[in-house]
Motif scaffolding. Sequence first.
Motif, PDB file in Angstrom:
ATOM      1  N   SER A  32       0.832  -1.218   0.000  1.00  0.00           N
ATOM      2  CA  SER A  32       0.000   0.000   0.000  1.00  0.00           C
ATOM      3  C   SER A  32       0.859   1.259   0.000  1.00  0.00           C
ATOM      4  O   SER A  32       2.074   1.190   0.218  1.00  0.00           O
ATOM      5  N   PHE A  33       0.218   2.397  -0.229  1.00  0.00           N
ATOM      6  CA  PHE A  33       0.894   3.680  -0.037  1.00  0.00           C
ATOM      7  C   PHE A  33       0.527   4.187   1.343  1.00  0.00           C
ATOM      8  O   PHE A  33      -0.645   4.473   1.609  1.00  0.00           O
ATOM      9  N   LEU A  34       1.550   4.288   2.207  1.00  0.00           N
ATOM     10  CA  LEU A  34       1.285   4.764   3.559  1.00  0.00           C
ATOM     11  C   LEU A  34       1.568   6.260   3.615  1.00  0.00           C
ATOM     12  O   LEU A  34       2.320   6.785   2.783  1.00  0.00           O
ATOM     13  N   ASN A  35       0.968   6.926   4.595  1.00  0.00           N
ATOM     14  CA  ASN A  35       1.256   8.351   4.771  1.00  0.00           C
ATOM     15  C   ASN A  35       2.756   8.562   4.936  1.00  0.00           C
ATOM     16  O   ASN A  35       3.443   7.692   5.496  1.00  0.00           O
ATOM     17  N   TYR A  36       3.239   9.714   4.466  1.00  0.00           N
ATOM     18  CA  TYR A  36       4.690   9.928   4.427  1.00  0.00           C
ATOM     19  C   TYR A  36       5.352   9.811   5.804  1.00  0.00           C
ATOM     20  O   TYR A  36       6.495   9.441   5.939  1.00  0.00           O
ATOM     21  N   ASN A  37       4.582  10.124   6.868  1.00  0.00           N
ATOM     22  CA  ASN A  37       5.207  10.141   8.199  1.00  0.00           C
ATOM     23  C   ASN A  37       5.042   8.820   8.962  1.00  0.00           C
ATOM     24  O   ASN A  37       5.320   8.744  10.147  1.00  0.00           O
ATOM     25  N   VAL A  38       4.563   7.779   8.274  1.00  0.00           N
ATOM     26  CA  VAL A  38       4.389   6.497   8.970  1.00  0.00           C
ATOM     27  C   VAL A  38       5.733   5.754   9.009  1.00  0.00           C
ATOM     28  O   VAL A  38       6.353   5.536   7.967  1.00  0.00           O
ATOM     29  N   ASP A  39       6.151   5.382  10.231  1.00  0.00           N
ATOM     30  CA  ASP A  39       7.395   4.643  10.401  1.00  0.00           C
ATOM     31  C   ASP A  39       7.025   3.171  10.650  1.00  0.00           C
ATOM     32  O   ASP A  39       6.554   2.805  11.738  1.00  0.00           O
ATOM     33  N   ILE A  40       7.233   2.328   9.638  1.00  0.00           N
ATOM     34  CA  ILE A  40       6.779   0.938   9.715  1.00  0.00           C
ATOM     35  C   ILE A  40       7.411   0.216  10.912  1.00  0.00           C
ATOM     36  O   ILE A  40       6.740  -0.522  11.642  1.00  0.00           O
ATOM     37  N   LYS A  41       8.696   0.499  11.144  1.00  0.00           N
ATOM     38  CA  LYS A  41       9.394  -0.176  12.236  1.00  0.00           C
ATOM     39  C   LYS A  41       8.727   0.131  13.582  1.00  0.00           C
ATOM     40  O   LYS A  41       8.446  -0.756  14.378  1.00  0.00           O
ATOM     41  N   LYS A  42       8.407   1.418  13.748  1.00  0.00           N
ATOM     42  CA  LYS A  42       7.776   1.831  15.021  1.00  0.00           C
ATOM     43  C   LYS A  42       6.418   1.168  15.192  1.00  0.00           C
ATOM     44  O   LYS A  42       6.031   0.754  16.279  1.00  0.00           O
ATOM     45  N   GLN A  43       5.676   1.095  14.086  1.00  0.00           N
ATOM     46  CA  GLN A  43       4.353   0.459  14.145  1.00  0.00           C
ATOM     47  C   GLN A  43       4.507  -0.970  14.648  1.00  0.00           C
ATOM     48  O   GLN A  43       3.771  -1.408  15.529  1.00  0.00           O
ATOM     49  N   ASP A  44       5.477  -1.685  14.087  1.00  0.00           N
ATOM     50  CA  ASP A  44       5.661  -3.083  14.469  1.00  0.00           C
ATOM     51  C   ASP A  44       6.135  -3.228  15.918  1.00  0.00           C
ATOM     52  O   ASP A  44       5.753  -4.164  16.619  1.00  0.00           O
ATOM     53  N   GLU A  45       6.946  -2.261  16.361  1.00  0.00           N
ATOM     54  CA  GLU A  45       7.411  -2.310  17.752  1.00  0.00           C
ATOM     55  C   GLU A  45       6.248  -2.179  18.744  1.00  0.00           C
ATOM     56  O   GLU A  45       6.306  -2.669  19.849  1.00  0.00           O
ATOM     57  N   HIS A  46       5.184  -1.471  18.298  1.00  0.00           N
ATOM     58  CA  HIS A  46       4.049  -1.233  19.209  1.00  0.00           C
ATOM     59  C   HIS A  46       2.869  -2.169  18.932  1.00  0.00           C
ATOM     60  O   HIS A  46       1.718  -1.843  19.240  1.00  0.00           O
ATOM     61  N   LEU A  47       3.179  -3.322  18.371  1.00  0.00           N
ATOM     62  CA  LEU A  47       2.121  -4.256  17.982  1.00  0.00           C
ATOM     63  C   LEU A  47       1.251  -4.700  19.169  1.00  0.00           C
ATOM     64  O   LEU A  47       0.029  -4.832  19.047  1.00  0.00           O
ATOM     65  N   GLU A  48       1.903  -4.903  20.327  1.00  0.00           N
ATOM     66  CA  GLU A  48       1.130  -5.372  21.493  1.00  0.00           C
ATOM     67  C   GLU A  48       0.120  -4.318  21.934  1.00  0.00           C
ATOM     68  O   GLU A  48      -1.020  -4.631  22.277  1.00  0.00           O
ATOM     69  N   GLU A  49       0.552  -3.043  21.869  1.00  0.00           N
ATOM     70  CA  GLU A  49      -0.387  -1.954  22.220  1.00  0.00           C
ATOM     71  C   GLU A  49      -1.542  -1.924  21.229  1.00  0.00           C
ATOM     72  O   GLU A  49      -2.694  -1.700  21.596  1.00  0.00           O
ATOM     73  N   PHE A  50      -1.201  -2.164  19.967  1.00  0.00           N
ATOM     74  CA  PHE A  50      -2.227  -2.188  18.919  1.00  0.00           C
ATOM     75  C   PHE A  50      -3.274  -3.262  19.228  1.00  0.00           C
ATOM     76  O   PHE A  50      -4.482  -3.020  19.178  1.00  0.00           O
ATOM     77  N   LYS A  51      -2.758  -4.451  19.635  1.00  0.00           N
ATOM     78  CA  LYS A  51      -3.677  -5.562  19.912  1.00  0.00           C
ATOM     79  C   LYS A  51      -4.601  -5.257  21.088  1.00  0.00           C
ATOM     80  O   LYS A  51      -5.697  -5.802  21.192  1.00  0.00           O
ATOM     81  N   ALA A  52      -4.131  -4.390  21.984  1.00  0.00           N
ATOM     82  CA  ALA A  52      -4.950  -4.075  23.160  1.00  0.00           C
ATOM     83  C   ALA A  52      -6.127  -3.151  22.828  1.00  0.00           C
ATOM     84  O   ALA A  52      -7.067  -3.005  23.606  1.00  0.00           O
ATOM     85  N   LEU A  53      -6.086  -2.555  21.655  1.00  0.00           N
ATOM     86  CA  LEU A  53      -7.193  -1.656  21.262  1.00  0.00           C
ATOM     87  C   LEU A  53      -8.439  -2.470  20.900  1.00  0.00           C
ATOM     88  O   LEU A  53      -8.340  -3.668  20.600  1.00  0.00           O
ATOM     89  N   SER A  54      -9.589  -1.808  20.883  1.00  0.00           N
ATOM     90  CA  SER A  54     -10.806  -2.502  20.426  1.00  0.00           C
ATOM     91  C   SER A  54     -10.690  -2.708  18.914  1.00  0.00           C
ATOM     92  O   SER A  54      -9.909  -2.005  18.240  1.00  0.00           O
ATOM     93  N   LEU A  55     -11.487  -3.620  18.363  1.00  0.00           N
ATOM     94  CA  LEU A  55     -11.403  -3.901  16.927  1.00  0.00           C
ATOM     95  C   LEU A  55     -11.679  -2.630  16.106  1.00  0.00           C
ATOM     96  O   LEU A  55     -10.980  -2.338  15.131  1.00  0.00           O
TER      97      LEU A  55
END
Length: 657
Positions: A588-611
């Motif tokens: 996909s085309f992600l927004n210019y300021n999206v840092d993929i590495k950071k997103q992956d580092e915070h995966l557990e926090e992501f999972k804690a969110l509601s669907l």
Amino acid sequence: MKLYTTLEQQLKKEPNFVTDNGELKKWVVLNKAQNFDEELIGLLLDNADLKEKFFVNVKGTLVFNQNLFVQFLEQKNYLNDSYTQYKNKVGLTIDGKYLKQRNEVALVWPFKDCILEGGQSREEDKREEIFFNEILAQDEITQLLEPKVLTNAKRIDKDGEKPLDQFNRNEKGTITDNLIIKGNNLLALHTLKEEFAGKVKLIYIDPPFNTGNDSFQYNDSFNHSTWLTFMKGRLSVAKELLRSDGLLFINLDDIEEAYAKVLADEVFGVSNFVNVITVKSSTPSGTKTAHKEKTIIKQKDLILVYRKSSSATFNPQYVVREKWDKHYSRFLVGDNEKTYRLVNLVDVLLDKKIIDKKISIDELDMDNTKFKKFYLENADRICRLQSHKNKEADKASRTKGEIVYEHFKNGSSQGLYYNGQVITPLKQGIKKVYRNQGFVDDLGMLLCDFWWDIDFQNTQNEGGVSFPTAKKPELLISRIIELATNENDIVLDYHLGSGTTSAVALKSNRQFIGIEQLDYGENDSVKRLSNVINAEQSGVSKAYNWQGGGSFVYLELKKYNQAFIEQIEEVKDTVALLHIWEQMKAKSFLNYNVDIKKQDEHLEEFKALSLAEQKQHLCELLDKNQLYVNLSSLNDADFACTDEEKKVTKDFYQVKK
Ligand SMILES: C[S@@+](CC[C@H](N)C(=O)[O-])C[C@H]1O[C@@H](n2cnc3c(N)ncnc32)[C@H](O)[C@@H]1O
């Protein structure tokens, strides 16, 4: 003071800057100055004093000192019929002109100066959307509105569907195929502009009325202004698609009609408003009357009608006359000017046993089949007397007593006269009208802006598709098409819904373009049109003696990030969402300021969110400017357009390489 005079004299050399009274149109000049108008700047350069005053010489190039010129023009002693300089700076403008200059009432709302893509992929979706400011987000808007790559093209006819080979075109090179485009209508309209600008005769739209329950699901605090922004962007491009004699019909109800009127006045110009048609769309009964003590029950739709320019004309329409016009009380006997006589119509009917007792003329029953047959067969004999302006005929007829006088001029008959009045035959009132599911010749009344006679209750299954909430009767659309177009004209509906407009256009031999964002599956317009091609007999089929046939081309705007949004909306759990995230990272085309590495580092926090929050987060990462694939990216490997897509897209836009 001398410079004022010099300036005024110089500017008055241009007729467009001068009023009929010989005064300078200062606001026109100001507007031109604000836009660095070449004509104005040329005029100033032609005069040495003005050149000296309003231009700066930078390394041999003269630069127009716009600020100084505007300030000079705005000074009170020069512009003494207007604001002071400071007041001048405050105020609302439309097209760069202050409202006071335009002398108009204008509608202003939050986000008016924005473009709203306004898309939904599923009926129940509600999306947080970006309002792109027309000035601040020019790049985004240009990208958003660029023509799009076309995909999934197929031709559908009596033999079913097959891949699209080639578009059919007329001698001028315009596509003559009927089109159904699936996708966001703002983007589809801009895509169509390439091919159809200035070619569409009629646009009919039935947008969401913004009732709170319809498909306009922006139930936030800006709901009303969102609706207006949504409509404005589309109306502006729709206008470009219309022929100079084209017409626009906007079907609404009282919730937005008044606002839409002011908006459309602005887009089309007040002088191009034609009328607002009131259509009786329901009968008060059952639950609708539950609040009758608290309100006045709604029974109508409203249709705003605009023309592109004064060259637009209509084909007048007629409805069945339900009551005999008592003025038609005479019957003409005899075969020539010597034997013509007038007798009483009722006596003739008695004599011919069409009625069995003497009655007064206004008791004549239009439903009496014998009488109907008689008046249709004798429409040139049944007549009325009317006043007229022919003095010669008036005088001559008064000398004839009981005898009918025929007036001749240069050997040709000018009509029959009786005792100072002209004889008008019933024939003139016989028109094409709709009765018992067919168009017939019968006594008609001119249809004006109140349409009370269309059945909205029993039309739910028209076309073989069910569309419970907002389907319009085919008869309503047929009337608009007959009123506004002729055969082979192009009819566009960019809120196609169940496809009523396209279905009627096909039955009445008009070319159509329909745009719809949602896929209604078994009840989709594509299904309905296939039924029509296969000679389905509901709605206005009988009126047009519809035997089936014809074809249409189905197209989609190629989605890019939009496809990810749709997948995100569909999934039911986090595992599936994470799978999409993996694909997003790769494709996909992600927004210019999206840092993929950071997103992956915070995966557990992501999972804690509601669907819902997880979905929202993933959607936010996507670049909204890459929702659809632009024509300019057709050959860009990143977008992986197939050979099929390239072929169809190039054919549509007539791109040679
Ligand atoms: C009131 S319905 C039209 C019904 C239609 N007149 C008929 O007889 O079936 C409005 C339609 O506009 C569609 N629509 C709303 N916003 C749209 C958009 N941005 N792009 C394309 N279609 C849109 C809705 O999905 C809906 O089907």
